[in-house]
Design a protein around this motif. Structure first.
Motif, short mmCIF file in Angstrom:
data_model
loop_
_atom_site.label_atom_id
_atom_site.label_comp_id
_atom_site.label_asym_id
_atom_site.label_seq_id
_atom_site.Cartn_x
_atom_site.Cartn_y
_atom_site.Cartn_z
N UNK A 112 0.90 -1.10 0.09
CA UNK A 112 0.06 0.01 -0.14
C UNK A 112 0.84 1.39 0.09
N UNK A 113 1.03 2.12 -1.11
CA UNK A 113 1.85 3.17 -1.24
C UNK A 113 1.68 4.23 0.21
N UNK A 114 0.31 4.24 0.49
CA UNK A 114 0.01 5.25 1.48
C UNK A 114 0.60 4.90 2.77
N UNK A 115 0.47 3.59 3.22
CA UNK A 115 1.10 2.86 4.47
C UNK A 115 2.85 2.87 4.17
N UNK A 116 3.31 2.57 2.93
CA UNK A 116 4.47 2.66 2.87
C UNK A 116 5.13 4.12 3.20
N UNK A 117 4.46 4.88 2.80
CA UNK A 117 4.94 6.50 2.92
C UNK A 117 4.98 6.74 4.50
#
Length: 174
Positions: free
Chosen positions: A129-134
């Motif tokens: 998940x890009x948002x979680x990774x960020x």
């Protein structure tokens, strides 16, 4: 590109996640109140509540992890068995075989949902998940809360296993 969600789909997921997290935070707050005697007896218990109350709102504020919340909350399914054990004691039901069966169910469900599933799910969230990774890459508090929560699951599992062995020994002695 195929497989990408539309902005509207992501917004819908975020609204669903916010609703689920609101319920979770309410449950966590209630659990904190009910667990006060445990927290006093075992201070590490407060880490569970603090981590939950940091991680979940952080995910909502970062608009991250919406599709993961239903899967993430499956770890709470072991709590149902724990509550059944507690309820038996509260109403004065003293059935050793039932207690043994429920204790085993609690041990097994805790192991499957919290010791095995939760770390794998957490890894999937922060890598897929890009948002979680960020959020993972930018917040040390978030990382610390996640790690504290995961380590606490291991600690609790050891306590639960010791309790089960104790109940099993009593059962075998009869």
């Amino acid at each position: 590109p195929e497989g990408m969600r539309t902005r509207e789909q992501r917004a819908g997921r975020r609204r669903e996640a916010a609703a689920i997290i609101s319920l979770f935070v309410g449950e966590m707050a209630l659990d904190s109140l009910v667990s006060l005697p445990l927290i006093a007896a075992r201070p590490p218990e407060i880490i569970h509540h603090a981590a939950g109350l940091v991680v979940m709102p952080a995910l909502v504020l970062a608009r991250a992890g919406g599709e993961w919340f239903p899967r993430l909350l499956t770890v709470e399914s072991s709590t149902v068995v724990m509550d059944a054990l507690w309820l038996l004691g509260e109403v004065g039901v003293h059935r050793p075989r039932l207690r043994l069966l429920l204790s085993f169910a609690f041990l097994a469900s805790f192991f499957l949902t919290r010791v095995l599933h939760l770390p794998l799910l957490t890894h999937s969230m922060v890598t897929r998940d890009p948002d979680c990774a960020a959020l993972w890459g930018s917040s040390h508090l978030f990382k610390a809360a996640v790690f504290a929560g995961l380590l606490l699951q291991q600690y609790w599992f050891v306590l639960i296993a010791k309790g089960f062995v104790k109940i099993l020994r009593k059962s075998l002695q009869k």
